[in-house]
Design a protein around this motif. Sequence first.
Motif, short mmCIF file in Angstrom:
data_model
loop_
_atom_site.label_atom_id
_atom_site.label_comp_id
_atom_site.label_asym_id
_atom_site.label_seq_id
_atom_site.Cartn_x
_atom_site.Cartn_y
_atom_site.Cartn_z
N HIS A 124 0.83 -1.15 0.17
CA HIS A 124 0.07 -0.12 0.00
C HIS A 124 0.89 1.19 0.05
CE1 HIS A 124 -3.48 -2.59 0.96
NE2 HIS A 124 -2.87 -2.93 1.84
N ARG A 139 0.33 7.50 -1.68
CA ARG A 139 0.28 8.02 -3.27
C ARG A 139 0.27 9.66 -3.09
NH1 ARG A 139 -4.87 4.62 -5.65
NH2 ARG A 139 -3.88 2.62 -5.28
N GLU A 150 -4.21 4.46 2.72
CA GLU A 150 -4.52 3.50 1.52
C GLU A 150 -4.81 2.06 1.77
OE1 GLU A 150 -4.63 4.96 -1.27
OE2 GLU A 150 -3.49 6.89 -0.50
#
Length: 328
Positions: free
Chosen positions: A20, A23, A122
């Motif tokens: 994960h 981002r 995430e």
Amino acid sequence: MNPACLGRITFEAAKLQREHPPRFKHAHKRLVFERAMASAEPRGTVTYSRWAECPLPAVMPEAAPHVTLREDSFGYEPDELPTVAWYLNFAHTILFVAYGGPLLAQDEQQVLEHPALGSIREALVNPREPGLRPVTREDGHATPVLIAGVERRCALATDVDLDAGRPLGLYGSRFAKAPASAVLGALRVLDPPTQSNIVAMEAPPGGFGRYTRADIAQALATAHAGFAAVCAESAGMIPDARVVVHTGHWGTGAYGGDRVLMAMVQLLAARAAGVHAVVFHTVSPEGSPPVREALARIDRVTGATRDVRATVDALDAMAFVWGASDGN
């Protein structure tokens, strides 16, 4: 009454990042992340827990936490055992909701320096259990989130520094407008990384005119929920732990809260929860007078009564007024 834990999950840090990855959408943040992670992959484990709001005591404890004012930002310095230190995240209802974008307010800076927080976000977008949902408020009640043992991979200076190419600093919306060279000049990679404990709770999100009694009671209940969770979690980490909370002017920037009132709310909530010490980071000398005023007013109120309802009545009678958002 001890708070109830709604959900708990422990991640292996390296696996968390692989499966994960955070981002970071803005180029400056991707650049910082790449530099911060270049030295070594994450180590150890990180524990996420989410907690239910619990009732305040009817009477304030006699002992108040020791309060230290520091005219700086969070340094995340390690504390000697048996102290367990926690650092506030000035959260949104949706945990770390804007961490990847161009803004660099307190919440986003904390995630940038502790990138595993983005990975946790995430990982829990669609959690397997409702209690793990990454929200700090639900059904009208606070649900503070605690994250223990997260690596701090870097430190980013956001203050004004003409010599370093930061004539306006890097805080808030100025981060995205700065050249990449200024961002890199403000960056210090931590090798080895340190570890931090984070408590995420959302302040009342703004209002107009005079605070109502309900506004004040909600703010106090929210802060108490976070600090009671901190005390419960610390006891599970280290028996008889000395609990220290590092905080600042929570809810007084984008949300426009009154600095004196919100400092009083936090200090009273820490006392009600049994926190041993509070380190209040005022960022600058200009941020210290509201905290000193808050301490003086608390002394007057608690000198007259330790009844919690009467204390809320006293705060209501002070006729605090909402301010305006600072845009960050």
